[in-house]
Design an enzyme around this catalytic site. Structure first.
Site, PDB file in Angstrom:
ATOM      1  N   ASP A 129       8.191   2.164   1.344  1.00  0.00           N
ATOM      2  CA  ASP A 129       8.020   0.855   0.718  1.00  0.00           C
ATOM      3  C   ASP A 129       9.262   0.016   1.004  1.00  0.00           C
ATOM      4  O   ASP A 129      10.382   0.539   0.964  1.00  0.00           O
ATOM      5  CB  ASP A 129       7.831   1.036  -0.798  1.00  0.00           C
ATOM      6  CG  ASP A 129       7.201  -0.174  -1.473  1.00  0.00           C
ATOM      7  OD1 ASP A 129       6.128  -0.016  -2.080  1.00  0.00           O
ATOM      8  OD2 ASP A 129       7.786  -1.287  -1.393  1.00  0.00           O
ATOM      9  N   LEU A 134      -1.262   1.600   1.530  1.00  0.00           N
ATOM     10  CA  LEU A 134      -1.435   0.488   0.584  1.00  0.00           C
ATOM     11  C   LEU A 134      -0.408  -0.614   0.780  1.00  0.00           C
ATOM     12  O   LEU A 134      -0.469  -1.629   0.095  1.00  0.00           O
ATOM     13  CB  LEU A 134      -1.374   1.005  -0.865  1.00  0.00           C
ATOM     14  CG  LEU A 134      -2.563   1.871  -1.258  1.00  0.00           C
ATOM     15  CD1 LEU A 134      -2.143   3.331  -1.346  1.00  0.00           C
ATOM     16  CD2 LEU A 134      -3.166   1.431  -2.568  1.00  0.00           C
ATOM     17  N   ALA A 191      -6.277   0.598   2.447  1.00  0.00           N
ATOM     18  CA  ALA A 191      -6.676  -0.250   1.323  1.00  0.00           C
ATOM     19  C   ALA A 191      -7.081  -1.626   1.845  1.00  0.00           C
ATOM     20  O   ALA A 191      -6.319  -2.284   2.528  1.00  0.00           O
ATOM     21  CB  ALA A 191      -5.512  -0.391   0.348  1.00  0.00           C
ATOM     22  N   TYR A 199      -5.335 -14.253   5.093  1.00  0.00           N
ATOM     23  CA  TYR A 199      -5.276 -12.939   4.440  1.00  0.00           C
ATOM     24  C   TYR A 199      -6.605 -12.199   4.618  1.00  0.00           C
ATOM     25  O   TYR A 199      -6.638 -11.029   5.012  1.00  0.00           O
ATOM     26  CB  TYR A 199      -4.954 -13.116   2.950  1.00  0.00           C
ATOM     27  CG  TYR A 199      -4.889 -11.837   2.157  1.00  0.00           C
ATOM     28  CD1 TYR A 199      -3.918 -10.889   2.415  1.00  0.00           C
ATOM     29  CD2 TYR A 199      -5.809 -11.585   1.141  1.00  0.00           C
ATOM     30  CE1 TYR A 199      -3.862  -9.716   1.680  1.00  0.00           C
ATOM     31  CE2 TYR A 199      -5.756 -10.416   0.398  1.00  0.00           C
ATOM     32  CZ  TYR A 199      -4.776  -9.476   0.671  1.00  0.00           C
ATOM     33  OH  TYR A 199      -4.727  -8.314  -0.045  1.00  0.00           O
TER      34      TYR A 199
END
Ligand code: UDP
Length: 327
Positions: A31, A76, A117, A149
């Site tokens: 992350d 994700l 995801a 997006y």
């Protein structure tokens, strides 16, 4: 099992990590802490074998080195939140396109099952009564920032799907419909934490547009266990699966509900979209999921209604307040 969770310090990713460590998996989180936070991992980080790597999914070598050691990858990490997408269009596009390409290509190269995801945004302006997985995508013009997006996530799905098909490596694509719950921040636009924060601090509740637009909010506590089950279900491989809730509400109705459940005195204030997001923004009027595929595959049945969701957010609003841990 050794799991890699990209975006594991984010809202949904951190709940997933809680579940993975609770069942005894060794978890590595990748992350960049752009929208996530280490506070979200305060439970998972205590588990043996947990590892946090601060880095970018655009760093191909780093992604490769983590994925090659894994037994499963949950992808994700993404640029999320309407404000974030509108304010940083190029950066968001690059992260969501090339980041996913890196993760999927590494998973396929090392034969590691992967989950990608995705989002109900891929359906765009299709406001059908129950969007099933094969529903059409209806997008506005490419010049309107919101659609970048949706377009990037649609391509992510294709990258995941085609690689899965050609390589035979197990792949699951999950489409989240307005998933909400504790740890989600309102900083980047998400409406439920914003309304809860506004109600609890006595500020006006900012309803954008007329407030007649409708959404169906799903609880993170219903959705996250489904991710683990889907990864263990071969019939789910190479499919996109909707996940979300069942109770539809208008945004004005949501504001009223938040005021009622928090006992707030906040007034409701209606704000033009332009003022909220800048010029050229387009909203979806309605988005309601058909979750029958998830029900068939894994017996998915969301148990939390909107009141449960709002109450859980209010209850665990303080980051130091421990969440109920998965069993
Ligand atoms: N919204 C709102 N006030 C806010 C933030 C969002 O009225 O302070 C609206 C937003 O315009 C949209 C809905 O709430 O109609 C859901 O917004 P969110 O960004 O949470 O999710 P999405 O638009 O992706 O469904």
């Amino acid at each position: 099992m050794k799991a890699v969770v990209t975006g594991g310090a984010g809202f949904i990713g951190s709940h997933l990590c809680d579940h993975l460590v609770a069942r005894g998996d060794q978890v590595t989180v990748l992350d960049d802490l752009s929208t996530g936070s280490l506070a979200n991992l305060s439970y998972a980080r205590r588990a043996p074998g947990f590892r946090f790597v601060e880095g970018d999914i655009l760093d191909r070598q780093l992604v490769d080195s983590l994925v090659r050691e894994a037994d499963a990858v949950f992808h994700l990490a993404a640029a999320v939140g309407v404000y974030n997408i509108v304010d940083n269009p190029l950066r968001s596009l690059r992260t969501n396109l090339h980041g996913t390409e890196n993760v999927v290509e590494a998973a396929v190269a090392y034969g590691v099952p992967y989950m990608v995801a995705s989002t109900s945004e891929v359906y765009g302006k299709n406001d059908a009564d129950g969007l099933h997985e094969n529903a059409d995508r209806v997008y506005g013009p490419a010049t309107k920032s919101r659609w970048s997006y949706a377009a990037a996530k649609g391509l992510d799905e294709l990258v995941a799907y085609v690689h899965g098909l050609e390589s035979g490596v197990p792949c699951v694509i999950t489409r989240f419909f307005n998933v909400v719950g504790p740890r989600q921040t309102g900083r980047y636009g998400m409406v439920v934490p914003r309304f809860v924060d506004q109600a609890l601090s006595g500020e006006p509740i900012t309803v954008y547009g007329t407030g007649t637009q409708r959404r169906c909010f799903g609880s993170v506590f219903d959705v996250v266990p489904a991710l683990l089950r889907l990864m263990d279900t071969p019939e789910a491989y190479n499919q996109a699966v909707n996940l979300g809730g069942h109770e539809e509400v208008s945004i004005k109705g949501l504001a009223d509900r938040v005021v009622e459940l928090t006992g707030s005195r906040s007034p409701i204030s209606f704000i033009d979209y332009e003022e909220a997001y800048g010029e050229g923004y387009e909203d979806m009027q309605r988005r309601y999921p058909d979750t029958s595929l998830a029900a068939r595959l894994i017996g998915y049945r969301p148990e939390r209604d909107l009141n449960d969701i709002i109450r859980s957010i209010v209850e665990h609003r303080d980051a130091a307040d421990p969440l109920p841990q998965p069993v």
